[in-house]
Structure formats: structure tokens, C-alpha cells
Enzyme design. Structure first.
Site, short mmCIF file in Angstrom:
data_model
loop_
_atom_site.label_atom_id
_atom_site.label_comp_id
_atom_site.label_asym_id
_atom_site.label_seq_id
_atom_site.Cartn_x
_atom_site.Cartn_y
_atom_site.Cartn_z
N HIS A 90 -18.98 41.12 50.07
CA HIS A 90 -18.87 41.30 51.43
C HIS A 90 -17.42 41.67 51.68
O HIS A 90 -16.90 41.52 52.66
CB HIS A 90 -19.05 39.71 52.03
N ASP B 168 -12.00 35.32 50.57
CA ASP B 168 -10.85 34.82 50.59
C ASP B 168 -9.90 35.10 49.59
O ASP B 168 -8.63 34.71 49.52
CB ASP B 168 -10.90 33.07 50.78
#
Length: 404
Positions: A106, A91
Site C-alpha cells: 500500500h 510506517d
């Protein structure tokens, strides 16, 4: 060293992955995927990118703001206490918070790459397509359909196995289209089936020589290789986890259970640091409003929690007195089930994850005592599945009942 997972962003309005109301549950309910992780499988994305783009806006950080947990990591950096923040989150709220020593294990939405030609762009260039739930096509490949897109009616499993949908009247024609790589932009998120960035291995190799404390926040540690970090650190390094629910497949020195934002505010105050955030009562941990709340860990129960479980026969009911482990410190919001206590106290025969340095110390009796074979002994995912699949037959008390 701080390792952060989806749990630190839940209070920002971003759903986590594995909770009963998380992303995987919604994917199963809304899309009927046989395995919700297929949404983030690279081969599945190549075949059916429309599924990812139909859900991507739920994860896209277009209007989210960091939580007190992010502010706490930044405070560690400001105090020159942060070695590195390894985050599993995509995010980008670490960047919004201003954390500099951060590694996105990731990947993230910050950039995007064409899966066909490799063209790269800023992640914000995909925002119109993401918000309108449309596939983002590469401007160089120019593969955007000129007419209405053809709907792929195969199931998720059929697509992953390369099978043709049964009952289609034009199977022969469709075979030429399935598997063709189109010029589609993919956010630089590491999907299942993709290798983690090289920076992950390089940073971990360097940091293991300097780390003096591992703090895990808001992660279930169920996804490798990030979940393997603990096994790569020296055994002398203390390990603390902050999470709503206990972590049972690793042996942490301390588990701080409850709402992460409350716990980091408590830690900051105990360290004599002032943590500022608009969601903290009064705006900081030194405000009268915050101090009047008196956030403290809940005292451990003075007497064991007694549950009834079946013995050798259906008619044999045994009362098991279970105590909360002393290294578990529960704050408001903690969720602990009877199954958690059974596993933690050794009443349920499930081995903890071990690393290779422990393997030589294990006897045959140790191996037979658990539910794992020696082939899967060092596989954290196997240990996790072992715990999740554990069925404890309770006669008088539902072992899924929670203490909150």
C-alpha cells in the site's frame, strides 16, 4: 512468505485501523465521516486534503521504533527463510529494522508525489507540514494560497458525490473552485481508488512458484487485493495466522491468537533461534528473564463453553456447547467472542471465503446454506460484511463477551 498488517506495529505506538480504538473509530468520532475510509479515498483527498493532513501525523513514522515482530521477520531473512515480506503497513518500520526483501503493498511515507504535475520528493520533505497539520504544497506548482485558506463546509458524503453544500449563499462562485486540481503533495500511500504498484502483481506471480509457507501477522485480511493472496497460492502451501482475534472468513491451517510480539518470541525459542529485542525480557529469547516467564499457549478448555441462544421462538432457549477449534492456539492477549465460536463451529451459517478453484465443487444447497449469493461468493469483502453483520440473539449470555 510473510504478510504483515497493522497489528504488528500497534505495540510501537502506531494505531491499527479496525479495532474499537483504531483509526477508523477515531475518524468517525473526531471528524464525523459517514465512512471513515473516506479519509484515504483519492477523490476525497483531491477535494479536501486538509482532512488527511490534519490526521497524518498520527501515522507518520517520525519517532517509532520496530517491534519484536519486525525483528522476527528480519531474523527469518537472516536465516535465509524469508521469501518476501508483503506488508500492508505504511510506517516504513520494515526499513528501519533492515528488512531487505520487503514489498510495501500500500505504499509508504518514504516518498511523495504532486497530484497535479507529478513532481516527486523524499517523504521527509513533507515532515514539517505533516507535524504542523498543514497541507504540503508542491514547490513547482506554487499553488499555496497567499491568504487564509477557504474552509470547505460540505460533508464528506457531499464532497464525494460532488454536491454543493446546501444553504450556501455563494454556491455559484464556489462551483468554479470545487474539483480544481491543486498542486498538493501526496505521500506515496495507495489510497482507495488507486491501483496497487505493479511490483505487487509481478512479485506475487514469481513468489507463488517458490513459497512453502504463508505466515500472516497482525492483519484482518479485509482489504483487497492483498486479502486475495491466499487464493493465489497453491492449496498445498500451509497457512498460519498470528492475530489477536480469529480470522473467520478464511480457513487457516493454524491460528495463533494473542499478542504478536509474545508469539514470535515463543516461535523463535521453539525453533532454537535467538531473537534479540529490547522489549523482550532480558533482551533476547535466551535470557534467564525471558525463560523464566515461560510464555506458552494456553491449554484448550477440557469442557465446552456453554451459551444460551434463542431457538425457533422467543420462549425457546437452547444451550449450545461450543469448543475452541483444535487448530486455534491461544496465547495471553487473545480475544475470542462467543460469536467467533458460533461461526467457527458452524452453528452460525456463514460461508468461508472460497477461491475460484472451489466454485465448481459447490452445490445449490451450499449456496443456500449461507448468507451470500453466488454473485458475491468469491468476494472476500462480502464474506467479511456477512460475519460482521451477523446478529446472534443470546438469552443468557452476551455473544459479545470475550475470553481473554
Amino acid at each position: 512468505m510473510v504478510l504483515t498488517g497493522a497489528g504488528v506495529s500497534v505495540s510501537c505506538g502506531i494505531p491499527d485501523f479496525r479495532s474499537p480504538t483504531g483509526i477508523y473509530t477515531r475518524l468517525n468520532e473526531e471528524f464525523g465521516l459517514d465512512d471513515p475510509q473516506q479519509m484515504f479515498d483519492i477523490e476525497f483527498f483531491r477535494e479536501t486534503p486538509e482532512l488527511f493532513y490534519s490526521f497524518a501525523r498520527e501515522l507518520y513514522p517520525y519517532n517509532f521504533t520496530p517491534a519484536p515482530s519486525h525483528a522476527f521477520v528480519k531474523l527469518l531473512e537472516t536465516k535465509n527463510k524469508l521469501l518476501r515480506n508483503y506488508t500492508q503497513n505504511i510506517d516504513t518500520l520494515e526499513y528501519v529494522q533492515g528488512i531487505e526483501r520487503v514489498l510495501n503493498c500500500h505504499g509508504s511515507f518514504a516518498t511523495a508525489t504532486c497530484i497535479k504535475c507529478g513532481f516527486k520528493c523524499d517523504g521527509k520533505d513533507l515532515e514539517p507540514d505533516i507535524m504542523s497539520k498543514q497541507i504540503a504544497y508542491c514547490p513547482q506548482c506554487n499553488d499555496r494560497p497567499k491568504g487564509p485558506s477557504k474552509v470547505d463546509t460540505r460533508s464528506a458524503t457531499e464532497i464525494l458525490l460532488g454536491e454543493v453544500h446546501a444553504g450556501s449563499d455563494d454556491d455559484d462562485d464556489d462551483d468554479g473552485e470545487y474539483g480544481v486540481v491543486r498542486g498538493i503533495m501526496k505521500p506515496d500511500i495507495t489510497f482507495f481508488g488507486e491501483k496497487l504498484p505493479d511490483q505487487f502483481d509481478e512479485a506475487l506471480l514469481a513468489d507463488r512458484e517458490h513459497v512453502d509457507l504463508l505466515l500472516v501477522m497482525g492483519s484482518s485480511l479485509k482489504v483487497a487485493p492483498v486479502s486475495d493472496i491466499m487464493g493465489h497460492l497453491p492449496h498445498t502451501v500451509p497457512q498460519i495466522v498470528i492475530n489477536k482475534t480469529p480470522i473467520l472468513h478464511f480457513n487457516f491451517d493454524v491460528q495463533l491468537l494473542g499478542n504478536a510480539d509474545d508469539i514470535v518470541a515463543y516461535l523463535a525459542r521453539r525453533c532454537g533461534w535467538e531473537l534479540h529485542h529490547e522489549r523482550i525480557p532480558g533482551g533476547s529469547t535466551e535470557s534467564p528473564e525471558f525463560l523464566s516467564q515461560g510464555i506458552e499457549p494456553v491449554d484448550h478448555p477440557h469442557s465446552p463453553v456453554t451459551i444460551a441462544v434463542r431457538g425457533a421462538s422467543d420462549d425457546d432457549v437452547v444451550e449450545k456447547p461450543l469448543v475452541v477449534p483444535e487448530h486455534w492456539h491461544m496465547f495471553p492477549g487473545a480475544i475470542v467472542t462467543a460469536k467467533d465460536l458460533l461461526v467457527a463451529t458452524g452453528e452460525a451459517k456463514v460461508r468461508l471465503a472460497v477461491d475460484s478453484s472451489d466454485e465448481d465443487d459447490l452445490s445449490d444447497d451450499d449456496l443456500s446454506d449461507g448468507n451470500l449469493s453466488d454473485d458475491g461468493l468469491n468476494e472476500n469483502e462480502s464474506v467479511v460484511e456477512d460475519i460482521e453483520d451477523l446478529e446472534i440473539d443470546a438469552a443468557a449470555t452476551d455473544t459479545n463477551d470475550t475470553c481473554q
